[in-house]
Structures are given as structure tokens and as C-alpha cells.
Design a protein around this motif. Structure first.
Motif, short mmCIF file in Angstrom:
data_model
loop_
_atom_site.label_atom_id
_atom_site.label_comp_id
_atom_site.label_asym_id
_atom_site.label_seq_id
_atom_site.Cartn_x
_atom_site.Cartn_y
_atom_site.Cartn_z
N ARG A 25 -5.18 4.69 -8.60
CA ARG A 25 -5.84 5.26 -7.43
C ARG A 25 -6.11 4.13 -6.45
O ARG A 25 -5.93 2.95 -6.76
CB ARG A 25 -7.12 5.97 -7.86
CG ARG A 25 -6.74 7.14 -8.80
CD ARG A 25 -7.87 7.98 -9.21
NE ARG A 25 -8.36 8.68 -8.03
CZ ARG A 25 -9.48 9.37 -8.03
NH1 ARG A 25 -10.21 9.45 -9.11
NH2 ARG A 25 -9.89 9.98 -6.93
N ALA A 26 -6.53 4.47 -5.25
CA ALA A 26 -6.71 3.46 -4.19
C ALA A 26 -7.64 2.33 -4.63
O ALA A 26 -7.37 1.16 -4.35
CB ALA A 26 -7.22 4.12 -2.91
N LYS A 79 -9.35 -0.84 0.79
CA LYS A 79 -9.09 0.56 0.49
C LYS A 79 -8.57 1.32 1.72
O LYS A 79 -7.60 2.07 1.60
CB LYS A 79 -10.34 1.24 -0.07
CG LYS A 79 -10.03 2.59 -0.69
CD LYS A 79 -11.29 3.27 -1.22
CE LYS A 79 -11.62 2.80 -2.59
NZ LYS A 79 -12.67 3.64 -3.22
N TYR A 85 -4.90 3.29 1.91
CA TYR A 85 -4.73 4.68 2.35
C TYR A 85 -3.79 4.75 3.56
O TYR A 85 -3.00 5.69 3.68
CB TYR A 85 -6.06 5.33 2.69
CG TYR A 85 -6.79 5.81 1.46
CD1 TYR A 85 -6.24 6.79 0.63
CD2 TYR A 85 -8.05 5.30 1.12
CE1 TYR A 85 -6.90 7.24 -0.49
CE2 TYR A 85 -8.73 5.76 0.00
CZ TYR A 85 -8.14 6.72 -0.80
OH TYR A 85 -8.80 7.17 -1.92
N LYS A 86 -3.84 3.76 4.43
CA LYS A 86 -2.93 3.73 5.59
C LYS A 86 -1.48 3.59 5.11
O LYS A 86 -0.59 4.30 5.60
CB LYS A 86 -3.30 2.59 6.52
CG LYS A 86 -2.40 2.47 7.73
CD LYS A 86 -2.81 1.32 8.62
CE LYS A 86 -1.85 1.25 9.80
NZ LYS A 86 -1.92 0.04 10.53
N ILE A 128 -0.27 4.46 2.29
CA ILE A 128 0.11 5.72 1.65
C ILE A 128 0.41 6.79 2.70
O ILE A 128 1.43 7.47 2.63
CB ILE A 128 -0.99 6.19 0.68
CG1 ILE A 128 -1.06 5.24 -0.54
CG2 ILE A 128 -0.75 7.63 0.23
CD1 ILE A 128 -2.26 5.46 -1.43
N SER A 129 -0.46 6.92 3.71
CA SER A 129 -0.27 7.96 4.72
C SER A 129 0.99 7.72 5.55
O SER A 129 1.62 8.67 6.02
CB SER A 129 -1.49 8.08 5.63
OG SER A 129 -1.61 6.96 6.47
N ARG A 155 0.02 13.56 -4.99
CA ARG A 155 -1.26 14.25 -4.76
C ARG A 155 -1.38 15.38 -5.77
O ARG A 155 -0.50 16.23 -5.86
CB ARG A 155 -1.35 14.79 -3.35
CG ARG A 155 -2.65 15.51 -3.08
CD ARG A 155 -2.75 16.01 -1.66
NE ARG A 155 -2.85 14.94 -0.69
CZ ARG A 155 -3.97 14.30 -0.37
NH1 ARG A 155 -5.10 14.63 -0.96
NH2 ARG A 155 -3.96 13.34 0.52
#
Length: 65
Positions: free
Chosen positions: A10-11, A22, A26-27, A29-30, A38
Motif C-alpha cells: 500500500r502507499a 505518500k 498516489y500521484k 499511481i494516478s 484497486r
């Protein structure tokens, strides 16, 4: 005793392993730069995908600030 490698991270795990923040994880990943899975509200990165991302961004020379 050898500790088994987890199948996914996980992050927060990625933050601890790499030193990346973190929000930056997330950036990545997005933007699709790190593939993620997911399941419900949980987002995980497969270990093999994290290793591939890190290998692709490995520096051949010395890194300086």
C-alpha cells in the motif's frame, strides 16, 4: 530466518521502502506510472510492479543534491 516478500504494497509501505512521500506515490499511481490494483477503497501495488518501476528509474551515476 528469511522474511517472505509481500505480494503487494500500500502507499504507506511504498513510502517506508522508498522514502517517497505518500502524496507523490498516489500521484505516480494516478498517472499510471506505477500500476495499481484497486479492491474496494484499497489501492495496492504488486511487488513486481514496484520493483519494475524502481529498476526503470535506477540512476547509472552518482546522485547529488
Amino acid at each position: 530466518m528469511v522474511t517472505p516478500t509481500p505480494m503487494s504494497h500500500r502507499a504507506g509501505d511504498i513510502t517506508r521502502l522508498t522514502g517517497l512521500s505518500k502524496p507523490f506515490v498516489y500521484k505516480l499511481i494516478s498517472e499510471g506510472r506505477i500500476p495499481a490494483v484497486r479492491i474496494g477503497r484499497s489501492v495496492s501495488v504488486l511487488h513486481v510492479d514496484l520493483v519494475a518501476f524502481l529498476e526503470a528509474h535506477r540512476s547509472a551515476g552518482n546522485v547529488t543534491s
